[in-house]
Design an enzyme around this catalytic site. Structure first.
Site, short mmCIF file in Angstrom:
data_model
loop_
_atom_site.label_atom_id
_atom_site.label_comp_id
_atom_site.label_asym_id
_atom_site.label_seq_id
_atom_site.Cartn_x
_atom_site.Cartn_y
_atom_site.Cartn_z
N ASP A 1 -67.39 -95.29 52.34
CA ASP A 1 -68.01 -95.81 51.11
C ASP A 1 -68.55 -97.23 51.36
O ASP A 1 -69.62 -97.59 50.89
CB ASP A 1 -66.97 -95.83 49.98
CG ASP A 1 -66.24 -94.51 49.89
OD1 ASP A 1 -66.83 -93.55 49.40
OD2 ASP A 1 -65.09 -94.42 50.37
N GLN B 1 -46.53 -82.83 57.00
CA GLN B 1 -46.88 -83.53 58.24
C GLN B 1 -46.27 -84.93 58.30
O GLN B 1 -46.10 -85.48 59.39
CB GLN B 1 -48.40 -83.53 58.43
CG GLN B 1 -48.87 -82.09 58.67
CD GLN B 1 -50.34 -81.92 58.97
OE1 GLN B 1 -51.12 -82.85 58.86
NE2 GLN B 1 -50.71 -80.72 59.36
N HIS C 1 -61.05 -93.40 46.75
CA HIS C 1 -62.18 -92.73 47.41
C HIS C 1 -62.59 -91.56 46.51
O HIS C 1 -62.29 -90.41 46.78
CB HIS C 1 -61.79 -92.25 48.80
CG HIS C 1 -62.87 -91.42 49.45
ND1 HIS C 1 -64.11 -91.92 49.77
CD2 HIS C 1 -62.90 -90.11 49.79
CE1 HIS C 1 -64.84 -90.95 50.29
NE2 HIS C 1 -64.13 -89.84 50.31
N ARG D 1 -62.80 -84.37 43.80
CA ARG D 1 -61.87 -84.39 44.93
C ARG D 1 -60.46 -84.02 44.50
O ARG D 1 -59.69 -83.47 45.25
CB ARG D 1 -61.90 -85.74 45.64
CG ARG D 1 -63.23 -86.00 46.33
CD ARG D 1 -63.18 -87.24 47.17
NE ARG D 1 -64.48 -87.57 47.73
CZ ARG D 1 -65.32 -88.45 47.21
NH1 ARG D 1 -65.00 -89.09 46.12
NH2 ARG D 1 -66.47 -88.70 47.79
N ILE E 1 -65.61 -82.47 60.75
CA ILE E 1 -65.42 -83.89 61.10
C ILE E 1 -64.79 -83.98 62.49
O ILE E 1 -65.20 -84.80 63.32
CB ILE E 1 -64.53 -84.62 60.06
CG1 ILE E 1 -65.22 -84.66 58.70
CG2 ILE E 1 -64.22 -86.05 60.52
CD1 ILE E 1 -64.42 -85.31 57.59
#
Ligand SMILES: NC(=O)c1ccc[n+]([C@@H]2O[C@H](COP(=O)([O-])OP(=O)(O)OC[C@H]3O[C@@H](n4cnc5c(N)ncnc54)[C@H](O)[C@@H]3O)[C@@H](O)[C@H]2O)c1
Ligand SMILES: O=C(O)C[C@H](O)C(=O)O
Length: 333
Positions: free
Chosen positions: A160, A113, A188, A99, A17
């Site tokens: 989506d 992070q 998602h 997922r 990506i």
């Protein structure tokens, strides 16, 4: 007067990506053709050489808007002074996985992070989490970065949303740009609810007609259409042996552009945002809602009717997110 460059962080920038996304950002797809940018790219040490290769290509592409590149494996250097953070770094799922199977690896990255962003990003930094499980990673980031306002943390469900627009456009043989106001509710994941009950198509005459009326096939809209959008990520993985990248990068740009520059009048988009209890979705989840954006802030579109069929689907995906939240915390303990 020349505009000050905006600093944009992309984590996982050496991944697929990242490779599709950074040239879009440098070309002005993210923030418009007049906004200079400085790219901050983060990846992990094993990917350092590849990350440097991406930096070399950015130099070679001679993008006029690109005013600098920071390519690093140091999370503090990567986060310092950033105005926008697009969090792509993580481990993608492979064929046959859900997922949430990538949960434990990814939520611990987002916990770590979160503090780097909280301490070192610019004030009012906008954060978009792309890496899966996207909603739950965003929630973990929010919870471990308590000083970042919750309105600044979001996750990507625009892919989506765009997939739903694409399916309707193919079915009706109309331009995708003429279809609007689909909604992705919830996670998602394969429990998301792509809802066309308020969606419309602009006809060549200029008249707007409802998608339900034009499709005139409720069985398809309540069945195959929904499962196709829910399962599209898996279908891409099956076909490419890799998860979606160009469409994900493009959707990430759509998400940030609309958030910063505003949604067109009369149009809403789907964003994963912190639930305030709207539509009886439990507060405290990152849940995808229909939103409009103005002056750099999103707000949930209120007052849309939700029928019984939709209600069940909104609740089902909320239940999955509640379970994911518990699972995420168990992975972190
Ligand atoms: N929300 C969405 O719509 C959507 C769509 C597509 C993909 N995804 C998700 O996006 C993520 C990235 O997908 P991809 O295909 O680019 O994967 P990829 O494996 O090609 O790239 C991920 C990159 O992240 C890096 N990385 C791993 N740990 C990191 C860390 N701690 N800090 C910084 N970088 C780190 C890896 O080294 C790799 O370069 C995956 O989780 C994938 O499932 C989400
Ligand atoms: O489905 C995946 O794992 C990748 C991504 O979330 C997608 O929707 O394409």
């Amino acid at each position: 007067m020349a505009q000050e460059p905006v600093r944009v962080l992309v984590t996982g920038a050496a991944g697929q990506i990242g490779y599709a996304l950074v040239p879009m950002i440098a070309r002005g797809v993210l923030l418009g053709p007049n906004q200079p940018v400085i790219l901050h790219m983060l990846d992990i040490p094993p990917a350092a050489e590849s990350l440097n290769g991406v930096k070399m290509e950015l130099v070679d592409a001679a993008f006029p808007l690109l005013k600098g590149v920071v390519a690093t494996t140091d999370v503090v250097e990567a986060c310092t002074g950033v105005n926008i953070a697009i969090m792509v770094g993580g481990f993608p799922r492979k064929e046959g996985m859900e997922r949430k199977d990538v949960m434990s690896k990814n939520v611990s990255i987002y916990k770590a992070q979160a503090s780097a962003l909280e301490k070192h990003a610019a004030a009012n930094c906008k954060v978009l989490v792309v890496a899966n499980p996207a909603n739950t990673n965003a929630l973990i980031l929010k919870e471990f970065a308590p000083s970042i306002p919750e309105k600044n943390i979001s996750c990507l469900t625009r892919l989506d949303h765009n997939r739903a627009l694409g399916q309707i456009s193919e079915r009706l043989n109309v331009q995708v740009s003429e279809v609007k106001n689909v909604i992705i509710w919830g996670n998602h994941s394969s429990t998301q609810y792509p809802d066309v009950n308020h969606a419309t198509v602009k006809l060549p005459s200029g008249e707007e007609k409802s998608v339900r009326e034009l499709v005139a096939d409720d069985e398809w809209l309540n069945g195959e259409f929904i499962t196709t959008v829910q399962q599209r990520g898996a279908a891409i993985i099956k076909a490419r042996k890799l998860s979606s990248a160009l469409s994900a990068a493009s959707a990430a740009c759509d998400h940030i552009r609309d958030w910063v520059l505003g949604t067109p009048e009369g149009t809403w988009v789907s964003m994963g945002v912190y639930s305030d209890g709207s539509y009886n979705v439990p507060a405290g989840l990152i849940y995808s809602f229909p939103v409009t954006c103005r002056n750099g802030e999103w707000s949930i579109v209120q007052g849309l009717s939700v029928d019984e069929f939709s209600r069940k689907k909104l609740d089902l995906t909320a239940e999955e997110l509640t379970e994911e939240k518990a699972l995420a915390y168990s992975c972190l303990s």
